[in-house]
Design an enzyme around this catalytic site. Sequence first.
Site, PDB file in Angstrom:
ATOM      1  N   ALA A  50      39.302  61.386  34.949  1.00  0.00           N
ATOM      2  CA  ALA A  50      40.194  60.607  34.104  1.00  0.00           C
ATOM      3  C   ALA A  50      39.452  60.203  32.845  1.00  0.00           C
ATOM      4  CB  ALA A  50      40.661  59.357  34.848  1.00  0.00           C
ATOM      5  N   MET A  51      40.184  59.576  31.920  1.00  0.00           N
ATOM      6  CA  MET A  51      39.563  59.198  30.655  1.00  0.00           C
ATOM      7  C   MET A  51      40.113  57.862  30.162  1.00  0.00           C
ATOM      8  SD  MET A  51      37.469  59.905  28.237  1.00  0.00           S
ATOM      9  CE  MET A  51      37.277  58.711  26.935  1.00  0.00           C
ATOM     10  N   GLU A  52      39.190  56.992  29.750  1.00  0.00           N
ATOM     11  CA  GLU A  52      39.500  55.602  29.458  1.00  0.00           C
ATOM     12  C   GLU A  52      39.986  55.313  28.044  1.00  0.00           C
ATOM     13  OE1 GLU A  52      36.326  56.822  29.951  1.00  0.00           O
ATOM     14  OE2 GLU A  52      34.878  55.868  28.630  1.00  0.00           O
ATOM     15  N   ASN A  53      40.622  56.267  27.367  1.00  0.00           N
ATOM     16  CA  ASN A  53      41.107  56.032  26.011  1.00  0.00           C
ATOM     17  C   ASN A  53      41.759  54.658  25.883  1.00  0.00           C
ATOM     18  OD1 ASN A  53      40.754  58.980  25.642  1.00  0.00           O
ATOM     19  ND2 ASN A  53      42.528  59.044  26.992  1.00  0.00           N
ATOM     20  N   HIS A  67      37.900  52.173  37.808  1.00  0.00           N
ATOM     21  CA  HIS A  67      36.809  52.584  36.907  1.00  0.00           C
ATOM     22  C   HIS A  67      37.313  52.657  35.460  1.00  0.00           C
ATOM     23  CE1 HIS A  67      33.072  54.877  35.934  1.00  0.00           C
ATOM     24  NE2 HIS A  67      33.863  55.423  35.015  1.00  0.00           N
ATOM     25  N   GLU A  68      38.416  53.351  35.264  1.00  0.00           N
ATOM     26  CA  GLU A  68      38.910  53.511  33.879  1.00  0.00           C
ATOM     27  C   GLU A  68      39.363  52.166  33.322  1.00  0.00           C
ATOM     28  OE1 GLU A  68      38.012  56.269  32.795  1.00  0.00           O
ATOM     29  OE2 GLU A  68      37.814  57.247  34.736  1.00  0.00           O
ATOM     30  N   HIS A 101      36.459  50.123  32.150  1.00  0.00           N
ATOM     31  CA  HIS A 101      35.896  50.607  30.876  1.00  0.00           C
ATOM     32  C   HIS A 101      36.462  49.846  29.673  1.00  0.00           C
ATOM     33  CE1 HIS A 101      33.094  53.836  31.456  1.00  0.00           C
ATOM     34  NE2 HIS A 101      33.933  54.669  32.034  1.00  0.00           N
ATOM     35  N   GLU A 149      28.564  54.064  31.547  1.00  0.00           N
ATOM     36  CA  GLU A 149      28.922  54.723  32.819  1.00  0.00           C
ATOM     37  C   GLU A 149      28.202  54.111  34.018  1.00  0.00           C
ATOM     38  OE1 GLU A 149      31.474  56.223  32.996  1.00  0.00           O
ATOM     39  OE2 GLU A 149      31.861  57.036  31.000  1.00  0.00           O
TER      40      GLU A 149
HETATM   41  N1  B3K Z   1      34.386  58.797  30.266  1.00  0.00           N
HETATM   42  C1  B3K Z   1      35.074  59.829  30.970  1.00  0.00           C
HETATM   43  C2  B3K Z   1      34.281  61.082  31.119  1.00  0.00           C
HETATM   44  C3  B3K Z   1      34.283  61.943  29.927  1.00  0.00           C
HETATM   45  C4  B3K Z   1      33.633  63.276  30.259  1.00  0.00           C
HETATM   46  C5  B3K Z   1      33.497  64.147  29.066  1.00  0.00           C
HETATM   47  N2  B3K Z   1      33.051  65.462  29.425  1.00  0.00           N
HETATM   48  C6  B3K Z   1      35.542  59.399  32.306  1.00  0.00           C
HETATM   49  C7  B3K Z   1      34.818  58.256  32.904  1.00  0.00           C
HETATM   50  O1  B3K Z   1      33.632  58.276  33.155  1.00  0.00           O
HETATM   51  O2  B3K Z   1      35.439  57.252  33.104  1.00  0.00           O
HETATM   52 ZN    ZN Z   2      33.349  56.201  33.243  1.00  0.00          ZN
END
Ligand code: B3K
Ligand code: ZN
Length: 853
Positions: free
Chosen positions: A260-263, A295-296, A299, A318
Amino acid sequence: FSPRYLKDYQVPDYKITTVNLTIELDDTKTVVTNVMEVSKVGVHQRALTLDGEHMQLMSVMVNKDKLTASQYQLNESTLTIADLPEQFTLTITTQINPVANTALEGLYKSADVYCTQCEAEGFRRITYFLDRPDVMAVYTTKIIADKTSFPFLLANGNKVEQGDLSNNMHFVTWHDPFPKPCYLFALVAGDFDLLEDSFTTKSGRVVKLELFVDKGNLSRSEHAMVSLKKSMLWDEQQFNLEYDLDIYMIVAVDFFNMGAMENKGLNVFNSKFVLADDLSATDDDFFNVEAVIAHEYFHNWTGNRVTCRDWFQLSLKEGLTVFRDQQFSADMHSSTVTRIKNVKIVRAQQFAEDAGPMAHPIRPEKVMEMNNFYTLTVYEKGSEVIRMMHTILGDDAFKAGIKLYFERHDGQAVTCDDFVAAMSDASNTDLSQFKYWYSQSGTPELSVSDEYDAKSNTYQLTIEQNHPETHDKQEKHNLHIPINVELITSDNNLNQGGLLHSKQKTQTWTFENVFTKPVPALLGNFSAPVKLNYQYNDQDLNVLMVNASDEFNRWDAGQKLFAGYIKQLVNNAELELPMQIAEALAQVLNSDADNAFKAEQLVLPSFDEMAAAIDEVNPGALVRAISILKRFIAEQLQSKFIATYQSLCTNEFAKDGAAIGNRALKNVCLDYLALLDGANELVLNQFNQANNMTDQLAAIKTAALNDLICFEDVMVEFARQWQGNTLVMDKWFSINAMHNNENVVQRITGLLTHPEFSIDNPNRARALIGAFAFYNSHYFHNKDASGYKFLFEQLTKLNAINPQVASRLITPLIQFKSFDNNHQQLMKVELEKLSQLDNLSRDLLEKLTAALQ
Ligand code: B3K
Ligand code: ZN
């Protein structure tokens, strides 16, 4: 493709303070207009060099002047503009092709959804930019697309405008008031089912929560929403951290390179970590969805509000966020079992990374492809480093440190040094030696010896630190290692121990008033990510298994007992095993511990954990050693396993902790019983009776791992039942890949053309190819090299389609140094072949160079 170094960090020459994007979505010709406010940092005449890749540049404007091609320099990866004023508006228009983007970085199409992935360096595939985390801007994003196909147009922040345009097009404009690095930018466009909810923060603000899933999946998204609300509450209660925008959105997509990604305000998730329902998700799936959602969410503060100065600092966000999600999971479930899960990953996989060619400190010093550094070292060992600070400082001082960190750095892009400084200042603790954990690679080893003096009633512990050489040939320092010690006696009346701080090569501690010779429980709760050598005998371990006050230490003693015998069996398969092993496990089964914990106590160390603890592994001998021990235990405890198994069979399905623990224990019993007569019937019966995915999956997995007669039948039936459910079919692909049968390579080669398989989809690739390479230790390492060759062929394809996925899946091959010489040579042949590819991606190049040097 040249590496970058931490030591070369320089502040940027320019800053970009606002970004106004207009994105006209189109399958092959998306047009991005990017209007930026730019200014020089300091007084200088240096040119502005922007990053940009895989796009077509349409126009460049400085203030109102359109530049001609002679006024800028364009190459494969940069755009350079000279003679710029102190401050100006820069307008850049680019055109991109989302459908052709199989690497899934930047803007791409996942099934019928447009989405973005910018971390680490994907924003440079959307527009020309200073693509580095210390350039923070306020973003406004206008998205334009067809209204019928893309009714939802999403970006970071709050929605500020929307409207209809001609030709059935519409637009939505979003504004994110928090300055952010471009890696947190996100855009999503598509048609979804929407689950709505809200959360009232402790200061009384109402936050809208929106979860977007593929049509028809609403009923599978509730668990994710519940998990989000739990996470929001926990972060307020534990760290006093409140959510800051008016809306929090999560979108689940099917094509995604990682979890997943925390945008900011708009998380994008792999659907695997959102969708879960009682029939199709296992207990582990429910646990993982909750953990990744948390987790996200976490962030938002540790990562977004305070971000990284540069990518070498990745563990700043992280390591800390993994620690936070682990603590959250420990609070939501059994804390011991949660800790055991974390520790197993470090011991099996992170230790292997340290021992391999990609060994690096949690704050790497040299990087060629940043995506290669989203590693177990940065994440899991990074979390262990934070945890050690928590252990050294104590919970209150640790929280004071976190508070100070936000007071000092909210809204900034900072370094790991800044974090440690806040921890040290808030607690008045000298962490200068501790900081070597950030710069030093490798797994430290502790050699412990002891002496008991019955005359003076004193007990001495001597601990020596060793720092084996790593592939990066780094010079090593002694570290500050917190070692939790508990002194145990069989009459269990000694209450001594505590936290020892090992700082020198060799140190001795003396305990007074010790009236019987104790057994030391060392490194309690895995207080440091190190290997431990102490000569325990079986009796010592038995004492610890029964008397250690800490459940973790009891579990760990059992693991040490098993590991000792597995090591001996590797060299001597005829070894006679003592009854005490079975007796110790009988005690476990009879104890009144909860069943989730009992299940962990009964599980033998995995192939990977053992491989990380043995030199020059012969994989066949290791697989055999583990199975000899397992069969011995199964035979000795057969009747107990049967009784326990039967007592835990139920027609009811519940999801509370006790029910989850019952299933875990039941399926561990099944795993042992599968080695004995009657296995086939038992497994078939469980498969037919199962009313949940945990039991159903355990049945087909047991059939696969033990190559039972029913294997083909249950697999056919499972596929018939679940065809079309991609997440469940991924489990099926994985079980196929784990089949313990000499024809497995043929089987999985056939499955590459299965109608539900597609190598373009990372989940599918990981499920089939990854499961084989990572989990079928027996046949991946087959002497005829067929496993290695299969992986070579798939990596050749993936290198061209999706280098990030290829780079993950090459891991088992580059870690050849753990194995005996024969296997090493066979693995290297495939690596050499890969290194000859003429389109070799930077991702694979970096790893192959390290592995073959
Ligand atoms: N920050 C993203 C991971 C991005 C990976 C890029 N290749 C997810 C996370 O650690 O929450
Ligand atoms: Zn992360």
